[in-house]
Design a protein around this motif. Structure first.
Motif, short mmCIF file in Angstrom:
data_model
loop_
_atom_site.label_atom_id
_atom_site.label_comp_id
_atom_site.label_asym_id
_atom_site.label_seq_id
_atom_site.Cartn_x
_atom_site.Cartn_y
_atom_site.Cartn_z
N PHE B 73 0.83 -1.20 0.00
CA PHE B 73 0.00 0.00 0.00
C PHE B 73 0.87 1.24 0.00
N GLY B 77 -3.15 8.46 3.49
CA GLY B 77 -4.15 9.03 4.40
C GLY B 77 -4.02 8.44 5.79
N VAL B 79 -5.38 5.69 7.59
CA VAL B 79 -5.09 4.29 7.91
C VAL B 79 -3.75 3.87 7.31
N ALA B 122 0.32 -4.07 -7.52
CA ALA B 122 -0.04 -4.95 -6.39
C ALA B 122 -1.05 -6.03 -6.80
C1 LIG Z 1 -10.57 -3.03 -4.33
C2 LIG Z 1 -9.50 -2.04 -3.95
C3 LIG Z 1 -8.20 -2.45 -3.90
C4 LIG Z 1 -7.19 -1.55 -3.54
N1 LIG Z 1 -5.94 -2.02 -3.48
C5 LIG Z 1 -4.95 -1.18 -3.09
C6 LIG Z 1 -3.63 -1.66 -2.95
O1 LIG Z 1 -3.35 -2.84 -3.17
N2 LIG Z 1 -2.68 -0.80 -2.55
C7 LIG Z 1 -2.98 0.54 -2.28
O2 LIG Z 1 -2.06 1.29 -1.93
N3 LIG Z 1 -4.22 1.01 -2.41
C8 LIG Z 1 -5.22 0.19 -2.79
N4 LIG Z 1 -6.50 0.68 -2.88
C9 LIG Z 1 -6.75 2.09 -2.52
C10 LIG Z 1 -6.78 2.21 -0.99
O3 LIG Z 1 -7.94 1.58 -0.52
C11 LIG Z 1 -6.78 3.66 -0.49
O4 LIG Z 1 -5.66 4.30 -0.97
C12 LIG Z 1 -6.75 3.67 1.01
O5 LIG Z 1 -7.95 3.13 1.53
C13 LIG Z 1 -6.59 5.03 1.58
O6 LIG Z 1 -6.82 4.86 2.97
P1 LIG Z 1 -6.42 5.91 4.05
O7 LIG Z 1 -7.22 5.58 5.25
O8 LIG Z 1 -4.98 5.97 4.26
O9 LIG Z 1 -6.90 7.24 3.46
P2 LIG Z 1 -8.00 8.17 4.10
O10 LIG Z 1 -7.45 8.80 5.32
O11 LIG Z 1 -9.28 7.45 4.20
O12 LIG Z 1 -8.17 9.26 3.05
C14 LIG Z 1 -7.47 9.33 1.88
C15 LIG Z 1 -7.75 10.67 1.28
O13 LIG Z 1 -9.16 10.78 1.10
C16 LIG Z 1 -9.58 12.06 1.42
N5 LIG Z 1 -10.54 12.06 2.54
C17 LIG Z 1 -10.93 10.99 3.26
N6 LIG Z 1 -11.82 11.31 4.18
C18 LIG Z 1 -12.01 12.63 4.08
C19 LIG Z 1 -12.83 13.56 4.79
N7 LIG Z 1 -13.63 13.18 5.79
N8 LIG Z 1 -12.78 14.85 4.41
C20 LIG Z 1 -11.96 15.25 3.39
N9 LIG Z 1 -11.18 14.43 2.71
C21 LIG Z 1 -11.19 13.12 3.04
C22 LIG Z 1 -8.35 12.84 1.68
O14 LIG Z 1 -7.93 13.42 0.46
C23 LIG Z 1 -7.36 11.82 2.14
O15 LIG Z 1 -6.04 12.17 1.94
C24 LIG Z 1 -7.51 -0.20 -3.23
C25 LIG Z 1 -8.82 0.21 -3.27
C26 LIG Z 1 -9.82 -0.69 -3.61
C27 LIG Z 1 -11.24 -0.23 -3.63
#
Ligand SMILES: Cc1cc2nc3c(=O)[nH]c(=O)nc-3n(C[C@H](O)[C@H](O)[C@H](O)COP(=O)(O)OP(=O)(O)OC[C@H]3O[C@@H](n4cnc5c(N)ncnc54)[C@H](O)[C@@H]3O)c2cc1C
Ligand code: SF4
Ligand code: SF4
Ligand code: FES
Lengths: 385, 276
Positions: B73, B77, B79, B122
């Motif tokens: 990953f 953000g 998580v 990935a």
């Molecule tokens: C089926 C699938 C497979 C995936 N596989 C991969 C993988 O293998 N590797 C990978 O790196 N990623 C993958 N992803 C993407 C990954 O899920 C996201 O990058 C990850 O969930 C981001 O999580 P986070 O909690 O760090 O980000 P979050 O903190 O949830 O937020 C990310 C961004 O979203 C915005 N955001 C979220 N909430 C708010 C709010 N309340 N207000 C304003 N802005 C907000 C912001 O811009 C923030 O920086 C996949 C996604 C899917 C659907």
């Protein structure tokens, strides 16, 4: 009068007996949820509101609440501000708790079995919504939290006279006297209510309080009360139908095939994405999942109501947003309710309660919108060979 | 136990792939569950750090390797930043496997072309290893992988391993300006590099994953090369929460990406509203 015959479906109960039954339930420790009239001005945040400063006026809100006494039971026709949804999909609901001991983590499960409870005088559009949402909660994976609450709850509807011009239950396959999603239906008649038990849970409730009921002809039956109930229910249906009549199947097919149509693509112009419509909606069930720490090394994972009307709903971490303005977000609301869900689950994801229209400060009116789509759908049918 | 309650998983290895991307190896703590755990290439899971929340990643290790799963990953953000802090020996949460998968068994006897951009490698890596672990069941294997710059290439050790195999053709590329002096791969965006690599389309399937823009630009190139829409497979990454078809987050048009996807053919993609 003779006491109730639990093998028959229709009974008569006086208002006094209904309150006595409520008292019996409460006395036995059963939770009873029912409409309650709340003094709006009693809330600290409402003190400054001009309505509360006018002498002689006492504004009230109707809300579904767990009753403290049978006297609180409100049997009027007012629509609770929030639907019954909150008692099946709480606004915040624990999914699990965790506790950390060093690098070890322990997970505590939350219960999925619930104590029996009764809902009295539910709005038919609210119970019907539960039956509609049952579908998404049970395709493939079963949501035991939802199902546990559904199974533990006996719902008694109160036939509705139709609240105002925003109601359109008959246009989306339900009715002001529907028992869909419920276990029994009360219809106001001279001197009390007709009670029709439609499920085993409904019959069990009657059986447990048999002394409060008398056997009765069904609505539309020969008896005077039956005739009265049938007439008033027909009149209520007519009032709802006068608000909106659409062909839900052609609306569904038209939306499904007209994603890019200017009518659908520009629906959100007035909407500013506050999400109030989703909160008050009995069928909107989208949720977020968040962790909340409660002290060091412990906390609760919860789900909480969310809305497809919020810009962050679909925002990718990269900044890319598939629904990057209010128009596509509002189109999703309409598409999901009136085309996607019906095509996938066979039910319209709307029971016509009208709450979204009443709550919207921007003036988004679902009756108007459905009318416009229905006209577009009929026009197409008129021109196609 | 309700469907939203995660399993506990032990972090048994951590690989720093790039300055912002890492791979975790996880083993379910419950032995019975660990032994029974099975999945298909392309499925995903919900990974969590307690206190930070859950995030969606594909399972990046192949189903042919048992006893553990891996996820890679990018820290973008809440998580993913918290997951960046975990170490070997820490406990995280996992729910899955969810979603549909690549129909790898249907590809027996065919050439397989893998195209990935950035972290999109990935999900593709899972299928690559799945195919390489069953190498003699398939025809030619071609991999085209692009990243923004040399440091942004993920799975560097595996890229070398694949390059050293005679039964794999691999082309790696970095965006113009992202190359270093000793960079021996291509310089250019993934899409034109795919066009120049020109894998043959007869009796072949293509797996394409990457940022939405890479997928969008590369689809027409594959079409020009002669790949039929139902021979092109990709994954959608709509935001998800439950992964179980309940929370509504991933719904676009008639599909819930978490249940009807994340794997779609180009033919299926064309039927969907462009909300991905
Ligand atoms: C089926 C699938 C497979 C995936 N596989 C991969 C993988 O293998 N590797 C990978 O790196 N990623 C993958 N992803 C993407 C990954 O899920 C996201 O990058 C990850 O969930 C981001 O999580 P986070 O909690 O760090 O980000 P979050 O903190 O949830 O937020 C990310 C961004 O979203 C915005 N955001 C979220 N909430 C708010 C709010 N309340 N207000 C304003 N802005 C907000 C912001 O811009 C923030 O920086 C996949 C996604 C899917 C659907
Ligand atoms: S339709 Fe109205 S209530 Fe709903 S999000 Fe838009 S502005 Fe808010
Ligand atoms: S969409 Fe509006 S009218 Fe329909 S059920 Fe929801 S709140 Fe009621
Ligand atoms: S992620 Fe919740 S419905 Fe798909």
């Amino acid at each position: 009068m003779t006491s109730a015959d639990p093998t028959r479906g229709t009974y008569f109960i006086t208002e006094d007996d209904l309150r006595a039954l409520t008292g019996e339930l409460l006395g036995a420790g059963t939770e009873v949820i029912a409409p309650v009239a709340l003094d709006v001005c009693a809330s600290p945040s409402a003190i400054a509101s001009s309505a509360c400063l006018r002498p002689g006026v006492k504004p009230i809100d109707i809300e579904y609440r767990a009753l403290e006494s049978a006297a609180q039971l409100n049997l009027g026709s007012g629509l609770p501000v929030l639907s019954l949804k909150q008692y099946f999909l709480p606004e915040y609901e624990a999914l699990c708790c965790w506790r950390q001991h060093g690098t070890e983590i322990e997970i505590e499960a939350v219960p999925t079995e619930f104590a029996p409870r009764v809902v009295l005088a539910a709005k038919p559009c609210d119970s019907a919504a539960l039956a509609v949402v049952d579908k998404v909660m049970n395709w493939d994976y079963a949501d035991e939290l939802w199902n546990g609450r559904r199974e533990a709850t006996t719902i008694v509807n109160l036939a509705c006279p139709v609240v105002d011009e925003s109601c359109f239950c008959t246009a989306v396959g339900t009715a002001p006297d529907d028992a869909k999603g419920a276990d029994a239906l009360l219809t106001p008649v001279e001197g009390g209510f007709l009670m029709e038990a439609t499920t085993d849970k409904g019959r069990a409730l009657v059986e447990a309080h048999a002394a409060r009921f008398t056997a009765e002809e069904g609505a539309g039956g020969a008896g005077a009360r039956g005739r009265q109930a049938a007439e008033e229910r027909a009149a209520a249906r007519a009032r709802a139908a006068a608000n909106l009549e659409i062909d839900a199947a052609s609306v569904r097919d038209w939306i499904d095939t007209h994603f890019e149509d200017p009518l659908l693509a520009a629906l959100g112009v007035r909407c500013n994405g506050c999400g109030a419509c989703s909160s008050v909606c009995p069928t909107c069930h989208c949720f977020d999942i968040v962790d909340e720490e409660e002290g060091i090394g412990k906390g609760t994972r919860r789900r909480c109501w969310d809305t497809c009307q919020a810009p962050t709903f679909t925002l990718h971490a990269s900044g890319h947003n598939p629904r990057d303005s209010q128009n596509p977000r509002y189109r999703q609301r309409i598409n999901h309710k009136f085309a996607i869900y019906p095509l996938k689950f066979g039910e319209v994801l709307c029971t016509g309660c009208g709450r979204c229209t009443r709550v919207c400060h921007a003036g988004q009116d679902l009756v108007e919108i459905l009318q416009a789509i229905d006209i577009a759908a009929r026009r197409r049918e008129a021109v196609s060979p | 136990m309700n469907i939203y309650q995660p399993q506990l998983a032990l972090v048994t290895a951590v690989t720093e792939e790039t300055p912002d991307t890492r791979t975790l190896r996880l083993e379910l703590k419950d032995e019975a569950l660990r032994n029974a755990f099975a999945f298909h290439a392309g499925q995903f899971g919900e990974y969590s750090v307690f206190g930070a929340g859950e995030s969606t990643f594909c399972i990046a290790s192949p189903p042919t390797r048992k006893g553990f799963i891996e996820c890679s990953f990018k820290a973008v953000g809440k998580v993913t930043s918290a997951l960046r802090e975990v170490n070997v020996g820490d406990t995280v949460g996992f729910r899955g496997p969810y979603g549909n998968w690549f129909p790898v068994d249907d590809w027996k006897g065919k050439d397989v072309v893998f195209i990935a951009g950035g972290i999109g490698l990935a999900p593709v890596r899972c299928v690559i290893w799945n195919v390489l672990d069953r190498r003699d069941e398939f025809g030619d294997v071609t991999i085209v992988y692009g990243a923004r710059s040399v440091v942004d290439l993920v799975y560097k050790r595996e890229l070398q391993e694949w390059a050293s195999r005679s039964d794999v053709r691999i082309v790696t590329t970095v965006d113009p300006g992202g190359q270093t002096d000793d960079w021996k791969g291509e310089v250019g965006y993934v899409t034109p590099v795919v066009e120049a690599t020109a894998p043959q389309a007869q009796n072949a399937v293509a797996v394409l994953c990457g940022p939405p823009i890479v997928v969008k630009l590369t689809l027409p190139v594959l079409e020009r090369l002669g790949f039929a829409d139902d021979a092109i497979f990709t994954t959608l990454e709509n935001r998800m929460k439950c992964g179980l078809g309940k929370c509504g987050r991933c719904n676009i048009g008639p599909v819930y990406v978490c249940k009807d996807g994340p794997v779609f053919t180009a033919a299926q993609l064309k039927e969907l509203p462009a909300e991905y």
